[in-house]
Design a protein around this motif. Structure first.
Motif, mmCIF file in Angstrom:
data_model
loop_
_atom_site.group_PDB
_atom_site.id
_atom_site.type_symbol
_atom_site.label_atom_id
_atom_site.label_comp_id
_atom_site.label_asym_id
_atom_site.label_seq_id
_atom_site.Cartn_x
_atom_site.Cartn_y
_atom_site.Cartn_z
ATOM 1 N N SER A 172 0.744 2.464 -15.233
ATOM 2 C CA SER A 172 0.494 1.735 -14.000
ATOM 3 C C SER A 172 1.794 1.629 -13.212
ATOM 4 O O SER A 172 2.887 1.731 -13.774
ATOM 5 N N LEU A 173 1.660 1.420 -11.906
ATOM 6 C CA LEU A 173 2.820 1.326 -11.032
ATOM 7 C C LEU A 173 3.099 -0.128 -10.673
ATOM 8 O O LEU A 173 2.175 -0.930 -10.504
ATOM 9 N N GLN A 174 4.377 -0.466 -10.557
ATOM 10 C CA GLN A 174 4.804 -1.757 -10.054
ATOM 11 C C GLN A 174 6.112 -1.544 -9.308
ATOM 12 O O GLN A 174 6.837 -0.584 -9.576
ATOM 13 N N ARG A 205 0.774 4.873 -0.212
ATOM 14 C CA ARG A 205 -0.077 6.060 -0.084
ATOM 15 C C ARG A 205 -1.441 5.868 -0.756
ATOM 16 O O ARG A 205 -1.887 6.691 -1.547
ATOM 17 N N GLY A 206 -2.066 4.737 -0.443
ATOM 18 C CA GLY A 206 -3.412 4.480 -0.921
ATOM 19 C C GLY A 206 -3.490 3.763 -2.249
ATOM 20 O O GLY A 206 -4.584 3.402 -2.684
ATOM 21 N N THR A 207 -2.349 3.541 -2.906
ATOM 22 C CA THR A 207 -2.328 2.811 -4.183
ATOM 23 C C THR A 207 -1.787 1.413 -3.967
ATOM 24 O O THR A 207 -0.723 1.236 -3.370
ATOM 25 N N MET A 208 -2.523 0.403 -4.439
ATOM 26 C CA MET A 208 -2.074 -0.981 -4.309
ATOM 27 C C MET A 208 -1.068 -1.286 -5.428
ATOM 28 O O MET A 208 -1.418 -1.256 -6.617
ATOM 29 N N VAL A 209 0.160 -1.566 -5.047
ATOM 30 C CA VAL A 209 1.242 -1.762 -6.011
ATOM 31 C C VAL A 209 1.772 -3.189 -5.902
ATOM 32 O O VAL A 209 2.193 -3.608 -4.814
ATOM 33 N N ASN A 222 0.863 -1.181 0.000
ATOM 34 C CA ASN A 222 0.000 0.000 0.000
ATOM 35 C C ASN A 222 0.900 1.231 0.000
ATOM 36 O O ASN A 222 1.475 1.595 1.020
ATOM 37 N N GLU A 268 6.999 3.099 -13.256
ATOM 38 C CA GLU A 268 5.762 3.332 -13.985
ATOM 39 C C GLU A 268 5.918 2.793 -15.397
ATOM 40 O O GLU A 268 6.886 3.084 -16.090
#
Length: 317
Positions: free
Chosen positions: A107-109, A66-70, A64, A103
């Motif tokens: 999308s983020l990973q 900052r609120g984004t599931m990565v 998690n 990025e």
């Protein structure tokens, strides 16, 4: 760590002059790896991870941020270099390594690494494509190499290849909505990309559109091919090259980047009329601005076949 993060935040806004910056890191082995700073959004200590049942074994969990599931990818395992000494999802594993947040395709990973080293700036002319045997042995994960002043080699990773291996998509899904255009049958696109995954994606998209194409792996290779065409055109008494109707170029490439390729095309009267579309996973506005400055016709983010097809249709005639 905070200093390194500040450097990355500032340097991801840089673009130009055939230069690149690499974030160097280790995986707990003797090899030194690198990733283009443009792809990096953040570097942080390993947070608490949540396992995902039945996920690919290379995806060790989700973080998690900052609120984004990565999703978090175990890079050492992905490259076949062994297992980690501890279970990365255990609560007491927080001090075991670093996450590099990247990025790609909007999308983020996150890639788990043992430690980060430093950021170096180098010329794309110093980035070399590894021999075919090396690329095959690494399943395409190592897209380029460079040498430090100390003589140590840096292996530069292909993020696109790593992600496509972990999460492959069927062609029916990827190329949905891309249809053959009869009016493009006699048109030819020259494309340049150092990623094997990207070249395959582009080839399939162009084939579905009904286009002819010429494939190159670096900006330098594309430039040499265009120069050869220009010489042949001159021998035929033509002032401009007529055999290529569009150039589609990645930005990050060994030997010569896409910005430099575009600039050189625009500076050559025999080639300046050809539309040049930059096709890149670098989504920052600074890269789009730089593309316009050097004369790019348009900028398309990887990899959206439908958008790519629409862009080709807009400019190739």
């Amino acid at each position: 760590m905070s200093t390194l993060i500040s450097e990355i935040d500032a340097r991801t806004r840089l673009a130009g002059a055939n230069q690149m910056e690499l974030l160097l890191f280790h995986l707990g082995t003797q090899e030194l790896f690198g990733i283009n700073v443009f792809k990096v959004r953040e570097v942080m200590k390993l947070p608490q991870l949540t396992r995902v049942p039945e996920a690919d074994s290379r995806v060790v969990g989700m973080a998690n941020i900052r609120g984004t599931m990565v999703p978090v990818i175990a890079l050492k395992r992905s490259l076949g270099l062994g297992e980690h000494d501890v279970d990365l999802a255990r609560p007491d594993a927080k001090e075991n390594g670093i996450l590099i947040i990247t990025e790609y395709n909007a999308s983020l990973q996150a890639f788990h690494v043992a430690a980060v080293d430093r950021i170096i700036r180098t010329s794309w002319s110093h980035i070399k494509t590894p021999p075919p045997l090396v690329r095959e042995n690494n399943k395409g994960a190592v897209t380029a190499v460079t040498m430090l002043d100390s003589g140590r080699m840096v292996l530069i990773l292909d993020v696109e290849k790593l992600l496509s291996d972990i999460c492959p998509r069927p062609d029916e899904e990827v190329y949905a909505g891309v249809t053959t255009k009869p009016e493009l049958k006699q048109k030819t696109v020259l494309y340049a990309d150092d990623s094997a995954v990207a070249r395959t994606q582009i080839r399939k998209a162009l084939e579905k559109l009904g286009l002819q194409f010429v494939q190159t792996t670096t900006g330098k290779e594309a430039w040499d091919y265009l120069q050869q065409l220009a010489r042949h055109s001159a021998e035929e008494g033509l002032a401009q090259v007529q055999h290529i109707n569009m150039v589609l170029s990645d930005i990050e490439m060994p030997d010569m980047d896409g910005f430099t390729l575009t600039k050189q095309i625009r500076s050559d009267p025999r080639l300046a009329h050809i539309p040049v579309v930059l096709h890149s996973s670098l989504t920052g506005t600074c890269n789009q601005d730089k593309g316009r400055q050097v004369g790019a016709t348009d900028y398309v983010t990887k990899f959206d076949p439908k958008l790519l097809g629409e862009t080709v249709m807009r400019y190739i005639n």
